[in-house]
Scaffold this active site. Structure first.
Site, PDB file in Angstrom:
ATOM      1  N   PRO A   2     -17.780   1.561 -35.097  1.00 39.51           N
ATOM      2  CA  PRO A   2     -16.677   1.688 -36.055  1.00 39.51           C
ATOM      3  C   PRO A   2     -15.908   2.989 -35.835  1.00 39.51           C
ATOM      4  CG  PRO A   2     -18.701   1.023 -37.151  1.00 39.51           C
ATOM      5  CD  PRO A   2     -19.073   1.393 -35.759  1.00 39.51           C
ATOM      6  N   GLU A   3     -14.582   2.891 -35.869  1.00 39.69           N
ATOM      7  CA  GLU A   3     -13.728   4.059 -35.703  1.00 39.69           C
ATOM      8  C   GLU A   3     -12.960   4.306 -36.992  1.00 39.69           C
ATOM      9  OE1 GLU A   3     -11.568   3.811 -31.962  1.00 39.69           O
ATOM     10  OE2 GLU A   3     -13.273   2.883 -30.972  1.00 39.69           O
ATOM     11  N   LYS A  54     -14.113   9.530 -39.023  1.00 35.93           N
ATOM     12  CA  LYS A  54     -15.238   8.623 -38.818  1.00 35.93           C
ATOM     13  C   LYS A  54     -16.333   8.803 -39.864  1.00 35.93           C
ATOM     14  CE  LYS A  54     -14.932   7.709 -33.853  1.00 35.93           C
ATOM     15  NZ  LYS A  54     -15.702   7.621 -32.606  1.00 35.93           N
TER      16      LYS A  54
END
Length: 317
Positions: A2-3, A54
Site C-alpha cells: 500500500p502506498e 504511508k
C-alpha cells in the site's frame, strides 16, 4: 505494498464505516502478533482515522460518561506489504486479523480488524507520525515541494532518480507503482542522477507575461516531476472512488438477485426481458468496498431488477 493513496482511501473507509458506530470493551490483539498490546478499555468509544504519506492514525475517543474514565488513545499504523482494515461481523473474523475493535451492544455485533497476511505491518502507541518522514505528497504538496528543492545537497540525491523517489524523508507516500508511472509519463530514464533531474526544477519559472489562467493551463499541460508526485496520487484516489461506486452498485445488485432466489415474486408479473418486481430486503453498503469485508444495514423496499442483469449476475459477470 500500500502506498499513499491506499492509506488515504483506508482512512476514509474507517471514517465512513465507523462514523455511526459505537465501540466498547477491550482492544484485542492476536497472540501471534509481535506488535505492542493496546491498553485501552471503554464501555463506549468512537473510532476515527487520518492518513499522512504511508502512515495511518487511528484515534479511539471515549464518549461522555463512558467507564472506566479513559483519555483518547491514538495509534499510528504502517501497513507493510499487506495491511488493510476490514469491518466484519464479530463471529466472522477474517484470517490474520491481528488487531480487533468490537462494537458495543445493542445492534449488530461487528469488528473493525487490522488484517495483515504477511505480518510486516506495524502499529505504535501515542499517535506520533514516524520521525524523519517528509511532508505528504498528497495532502501537503507545497511543503513537500519545498522540502525536496531546499535539500538537493543531501546525499540521497546522489542516487538514481528511481531510488531517490522511494526515500520517504522526501517523497512520503511514493512507492513502486507511483514512481514507475511518474517516470514513464515524463520519459525520464530511471537511472538518471536524481539531483540532475531535480535541479532543473529550481530554474523553472513561468513567464511573467502570462495571465494566471495561462500559467495554470501550462502547469496542467506540462507538469514537472514533483507536480506529478501529487497529481498522480490524486488520480489513484479518484480511481479508487470510482471503483468503489461501481462495486457498490454491483454488490447491491448481486445481493438483490441472491435474495430474489429465496423470496417470492409479488405484484404484477413483468413481460419477459423487462425484469421482475420483488419485495426484498435492500441492503445499504456502509463502507467503501474496495477492501474486502463490510457491513450492511437493511430495510424492505420494492425494486425492479432487469432480467438480463439478473442472468448476468447469476452467471458471475
Amino acid at each position: 505494498m500500500p502506498e499513499g493513496p491506499e492509506l488515504h482511501l483506508a482512512s476514509r473507509f474507517v471514517n465512513e464505516a465507523c462514523g455511526g458506530l459505537v465501540f466498547g470493551g477491550c482492544v484485542e490483539k492476536s497472540p501471534i502478533s509481535r506488535n505492542p498490546e493496546v491498553p485501552f478499555e471503554s464501555s463506549a468509544y468512537r473510532i476515527s482515522a487520518s492518513a499522512r504519506g504511508k502512515e495511518l492514525r487511528l484515534t479511539l475517543s471515549p464518549l461522555p460518561g463512558a467507564q472506566p474514565p479513559q483519555e483518547p488513545l491514538a495509534l499510528v499504523f504502517r501497513f507493510g506489504m499487506s495491511g488493510s482494515f476490514q469491518l466484519v461481523p464479530r463471529d466472522m473474523l477474517p484470517p490474520h486479523a491481528h488487531l480487533r475493535f468490537y462494537t458495543a451492544p445493542p445492534g449488530p455485533r461487528l469488528a473493525l480488524c487490522f488484517v495483515d497476511i504477511r505480518r510486516f505491518g506495524h502499529w505504535d502507541l501515542g499517535g506520533e507520525w514516524q520521525p524523519g518522514r517528509g511532508p505528504c505528497v498528497l495532502l501537503e504538496y507545497e511543503q513537500f515541494r519545498e522540502n525536496v528543492l531546499q535539500n538537493l545537497a543531501d546525499k540521497a540525491f546522489d542516487r538514481p532518480i528511481c531510488e531517490a523517489l522511494l526515500d520517504q524523508r522526501f517523497f512520503n507516500g511514493i512507492g513502486n507503482y507511483l514512481r514507475a508511472e511518474i517516470l514513464y509519463r515524463l520519459r525520464i530514464p530511471p537511472f538518471e542522477k536524481a539531483r540532475t533531474v531535480l535541479e532543473a526544477l529550481q530554474q523553472r519559472r513561468p513567464s511573467p507575461a502570462l495571465t494566471l489562467s495561462q500559467k495554470i493551463r501550462a502547469k496542467l499541460q506540462n507538469p514537472d516531476l514533483l507536480e506529478l508526485c501529487h497529481s498522480v496520487s490524486k488520480e489513484v484516489v479518484q480511481l479508487g472512488e470510482a471503483r468503489e461506486a461501481k462495486m457498490a452498485n454491483h454488490l447491491c445488485l448481486s445481493m438483490l438477485c441472491n435474495l430474489g432466489q429465496f423470496l417470492p415474486l409479488s405484484g404484477p408479473s413483468s413481460p419477459p426481458g423487462e425484469g421482475k418486481f420483488l419485495d426484498i430486503v435492500v441492503a445499504k453498503w456502509t463502507r467503501p468496498p474496495h477492501l474486502s469485508g463490510g457491513s450492511w444495514t437493511s430495510g424492505t423496499q420494492r425494486g425492479k431488477v432487469p432480467q438480463e442483469e439478473i442472468q448476468g449476475t447469476a452467471a458471475g459477470s
